[in-house]
Design a protein around this motif. Structure first.
Motif, PDB file in Angstrom:
ATOM      1  N   ALA A 287      38.529  31.376  40.546  1.00  0.00           N
ATOM      2  CA  ALA A 287      39.358  31.747  41.703  1.00  0.00           C
ATOM      3  C   ALA A 287      38.511  31.777  42.973  1.00  0.00           C
ATOM      4  N   LEU A 288      37.285  32.291  42.859  1.00  0.00           N
ATOM      5  CA  LEU A 288      36.407  32.341  44.040  1.00  0.00           C
ATOM      6  C   LEU A 288      36.098  30.930  44.527  1.00  0.00           C
ATOM      7  N   VAL A 289      35.891  30.013  43.577  1.00  0.00           N
ATOM      8  CA  VAL A 289      35.606  28.623  43.956  1.00  0.00           C
ATOM      9  C   VAL A 289      36.864  27.984  44.567  1.00  0.00           C
ATOM     10  N   ALA A 290      38.028  28.320  44.012  1.00  0.00           N
ATOM     11  CA  ALA A 290      39.286  27.793  44.575  1.00  0.00           C
ATOM     12  C   ALA A 290      39.408  28.238  46.038  1.00  0.00           C
ATOM     13  N   ASN A 291      39.066  29.495  46.306  1.00  0.00           N
ATOM     14  CA  ASN A 291      39.130  29.999  47.686  1.00  0.00           C
ATOM     15  C   ASN A 291      38.049  29.362  48.560  1.00  0.00           C
TER      16      ASN A 291
ATOM     17  N   CYS B 232      36.685  49.895  52.394  1.00  0.00           N
ATOM     18  CA  CYS B 232      37.372  51.106  52.828  1.00  0.00           C
ATOM     19  C   CYS B 232      38.125  51.675  51.630  1.00  0.00           C
ATOM     20  N   VAL B 233      37.875  52.942  51.337  1.00  0.00           N
ATOM     21  CA  VAL B 233      38.553  53.560  50.190  1.00  0.00           C
ATOM     22  C   VAL B 233      39.327  54.789  50.640  1.00  0.00           C
ATOM     23  N   THR B 234      40.337  55.158  49.850  1.00  0.00           N
ATOM     24  CA  THR B 234      41.110  56.376  50.132  1.00  0.00           C
ATOM     25  C   THR B 234      40.335  57.572  49.591  1.00  0.00           C
ATOM     26  N   GLN B 235      40.856  58.766  49.834  1.00  0.00           N
ATOM     27  CA  GLN B 235      40.199  59.993  49.363  1.00  0.00           C
ATOM     28  C   GLN B 235      40.014  59.971  47.848  1.00  0.00           C
ATOM     29  N   ASN B 236      40.964  59.333  47.119  1.00  0.00           N
ATOM     30  CA  ASN B 236      40.749  59.285  45.666  1.00  0.00           C
ATOM     31  C   ASN B 236      40.145  57.967  45.175  1.00  0.00           C
ATOM     32  N   GLY B 237      39.454  57.289  46.062  1.00  0.00           N
ATOM     33  CA  GLY B 237      38.610  56.175  45.632  1.00  0.00           C
ATOM     34  C   GLY B 237      39.291  54.822  45.511  1.00  0.00           C
ATOM     35  N   ARG B 238      40.574  54.741  45.884  1.00  0.00           N
ATOM     36  CA  ARG B 238      41.264  53.446  45.780  1.00  0.00           C
ATOM     37  C   ARG B 238      40.810  52.523  46.914  1.00  0.00           C
ATOM     38  N   GLN B 239      40.441  51.287  46.547  1.00  0.00           N
ATOM     39  CA  GLN B 239      39.979  50.332  47.568  1.00  0.00           C
ATOM     40  C   GLN B 239      41.187  49.793  48.323  1.00  0.00           C
ATOM     41  N   ILE B 240      41.169  49.863  49.639  1.00  0.00           N
ATOM     42  CA  ILE B 240      42.326  49.336  50.370  1.00  0.00           C
ATOM     43  C   ILE B 240      41.972  48.200  51.332  1.00  0.00           C
ATOM     44  N   ALA B 241      40.704  48.100  51.709  1.00  0.00           N
ATOM     45  CA  ALA B 241      40.349  47.047  52.680  1.00  0.00           C
ATOM     46  C   ALA B 241      38.861  46.736  52.633  1.00  0.00           C
ATOM     47  N   ARG B 242      38.512  45.563  53.181  1.00  0.00           N
ATOM     48  CA  ARG B 242      37.103  45.217  53.398  1.00  0.00           C
ATOM     49  C   ARG B 242      36.965  44.869  54.871  1.00  0.00           C
ATOM     50  N   GLY B 243      35.794  45.084  55.407  1.00  0.00           N
ATOM     51  CA  GLY B 243      35.630  44.698  56.798  1.00  0.00           C
ATOM     52  C   GLY B 243      34.185  44.660  57.225  1.00  0.00           C
ATOM     53  N   LEU B 244      33.955  44.026  58.365  1.00  0.00           N
ATOM     54  CA  LEU B 244      32.618  43.961  58.967  1.00  0.00           C
ATOM     55  C   LEU B 244      32.466  45.170  59.876  1.00  0.00           C
TER      56      LEU B 244
ATOM     57  N   ARG C  55      43.980  36.372  43.097  1.00  0.00           N
ATOM     58  CA  ARG C  55      42.879  36.118  44.027  1.00  0.00           C
ATOM     59  C   ARG C  55      42.994  34.710  44.621  1.00  0.00           C
ATOM     60  N   ALA C  56      43.268  33.735  43.748  1.00  0.00           N
ATOM     61  CA  ALA C  56      43.357  32.341  44.216  1.00  0.00           C
ATOM     62  C   ALA C  56      44.539  32.164  45.168  1.00  0.00           C
TER      63      ALA C  56
ATOM     64  N   LYS D 235      38.302  36.020  56.756  1.00  0.00           N
ATOM     65  CA  LYS D 235      38.894  37.142  56.019  1.00  0.00           C
ATOM     66  C   LYS D 235      38.865  36.848  54.519  1.00  0.00           C
ATOM     67  N   GLN D 236      39.061  35.579  54.187  1.00  0.00           N
ATOM     68  CA  GLN D 236      38.987  35.183  52.781  1.00  0.00           C
ATOM     69  C   GLN D 236      37.609  35.499  52.213  1.00  0.00           C
ATOM     70  N   TRP D 237      36.602  35.145  52.972  1.00  0.00           N
ATOM     71  CA  TRP D 237      35.221  35.390  52.544  1.00  0.00           C
ATOM     72  C   TRP D 237      35.004  36.891  52.323  1.00  0.00           C
ATOM     73  N   MET D 238      35.530  37.712  53.221  1.00  0.00           N
ATOM     74  CA  MET D 238      35.350  39.163  53.070  1.00  0.00           C
ATOM     75  C   MET D 238      36.114  39.683  51.846  1.00  0.00           C
ATOM     76  N   ALA D 239      37.328  39.197  51.667  1.00  0.00           N
ATOM     77  CA  ALA D 239      38.151  39.671  50.543  1.00  0.00           C
ATOM     78  C   ALA D 239      37.502  39.315  49.213  1.00  0.00           C
ATOM     79  N   ASP D 240      36.742  38.235  49.185  1.00  0.00           N
ATOM     80  CA  ASP D 240      36.146  37.773  47.927  1.00  0.00           C
ATOM     81  C   ASP D 240      34.793  38.420  47.625  1.00  0.00           C
ATOM     82  N   HIS D 241      34.407  39.421  48.398  1.00  0.00           N
ATOM     83  CA  HIS D 241      33.218  40.199  48.029  1.00  0.00           C
ATOM     84  C   HIS D 241      33.598  41.101  46.865  1.00  0.00           C
ATOM     85  N   LEU D 242      32.999  40.888  45.708  1.00  0.00           N
ATOM     86  CA  LEU D 242      33.328  41.755  44.575  1.00  0.00           C
ATOM     87  C   LEU D 242      32.569  43.068  44.678  1.00  0.00           C
TER      88      LEU D 242
END
Ligand code: GLU
Length: 372
Positions: free
Chosen positions: A158-162, A320-332, A227-228, A270-277
């Motif tokens: 999927a990462l390669v597809a992106n 970016c995570v919520t108070q209970n650790g759920r990942q909601i976003a990535r960013g620079l 992801r793809a 944004k795709q590149w950022m989203a694909d950071h595992l």
């Protein structure tokens, strides 16, 4: 339903370890020869194909006489190094029979997370395709450890597809596709011919983990499809031993489970950022900031951050995570971790007084932020 592959121009085909190594018995020469023959036909139809092949560890285990998957990381890495030679050899031989060159490309998560290496990998793959070569990709298992690896080749596919904006990801596996439940346990289980990639209901259906040989189960395939889809790629999950599966799919036949991409496409960055595992750090958001990011499409301000985890420099990709650790976003992020810690919980108007400089009123500007 018509197969989305018919009109696809650029395809990623992923083959799993149990198929490639005949359930761990050793490289399946005849199966690989058949896929090579079909891929050669796809090339004649004008399609560009990249193969993501698992099987290095399984083949290395076989060659080194391991009956069970070793648990030590260095033994696994040694198996991968030995087995990868076998993969390279058999693919080169099988495609040579059709006058096609192959290229070995071993990637790590770090290659895809680093912007420059990511762009390099992308350019090289495009160049190989332009030269008519079939790139054969695997994770560079010999140098990765648990903390920094992609981990399974469904995700890598999927990462390669992106990475190269493929139209379709075809995951060939030892099952015919997705069922609504495990057909061995539930007599009401029905086959899913078509669904929307990213539909949360699919994750419940897939459940379970992979076979002892490969790393991915049906769930990793469903998540890979999601992801793809973020770069617009559709996914097909099909049985790799199905007769002429690739050429029949390319002729428009509906085989396996087709997961259609219907999400809005992310921009390249944004795709590149989203694909950071994995990321260098995290910021913990209060409820108000979560609301602003998710519901209102706003930037992240320091006042909405209650904690900064990890050490990173300005411009790092963070989660970016919520108070209970759920990942909601990535960013620079605009500020290094030490500075971010000092300005968190404060209004942006106080940044200059606290730090003595201002890189911007936002911790992460909306343009540099992607919701997950
Ligand atoms: N990279 C691993 C290998 O070649 C396979 C990972 C997977 O099974 O998805 O053995």
């Amino acid at each position: 339903m018509n197969s989305v592959i018919k009109n696809a121009k650029r395809l990623i085909i992923k083959v799993g370890s149990s198929l490639v190594t005949n359930d761990g018995k050793g490289l399946d020469h005849s199966a690989i020869a058949k896929w090579a023959e079909q891929i050669a036909q796809l090339r004649v139809l004008g399609k560009e194909v990249i193969l993501v092949s698992s099987g290095a560890i399984a083949e290395g285990m076989q060659r080194l006489g391991f009956e069970q998957r070793p648990s030590g990381i260095h033994e696994l890495q040694a198996c991968a190094a030995v087995g990868q030679m076998g993969l390279a050899q058999i693919y080169e031989t099988s495609f040579r029979a059709h006058d096609l060159h192959t290229a070995q490309v071993l990637l790590t998560h770090a290659d895809l997370a680093d912007r420059e290496r990511y762009l390099n990998a992308r350019s090289t793959l495009f160049t190989l395709l332009r030269f008519g070569v079939v790139p054969i990709i695997n994770e560079n298992d010999t140098v990765v450890t648990d903390e920094i690896k992609v981990g399974d080749n469904d995700t890598l596919g999927a990462l390669v597809a992106n990475l190269i904006e493929a139209d379709v990801l075809i995951i060939l596996t030892d099952q015919r596709g997705l069922y609504t439940a495990d057909p061995r346990k539930d007599i009401n289980a029905t086959f899913v011919h078509e669904a929307i990639a990213g539909d949360i209901a699919l994750e419940g259906m897939a459940g379970g983990v992979g076979t002892g040989i490969g790393r991915g189960g049906m769930l990793t395939k469903i998540l890979a499809a999601k992801r793809a889809a973020s770069s617009g790629a559709h996914t097909v999950i099909a049985w790799g031993r199905e007769e002429s599966v690739l050429t029949r799919l390319a002729a428009g036949e509906a085989i396996g489970t087709q997961l259609t991409a219907q999400m809005g496409q992310l921009t390249a960055r944004k795709q590149w950022m989203a694909d950071h595992l994995q990321t260098a750090g995290k910021v913990v958001l209060d409820a108000g900031a979560v609301q602003k990011l998710v519901e209102e499409g706003k930037s992240l301000l320091p006042i909405g951050v209650s904690d900064v985890i990890g050490e990173f420099g300005r411009g790092a990709v963070i989660t970016c995570v919520t108070q209970n650790g759920r990942q909601i976003a990535r960013g620079l992020i605009n500020y290094a971790s030490t500075d971010a810690r000092r300005i968190m919980r404060h209004p942006s108007s106080e940044i200059a007084t606290i730090l003595g400089f201002v890189e911007g009123p936002e911790l992460i500007h909306r343009d540099n932020l992607v919701l997950l």
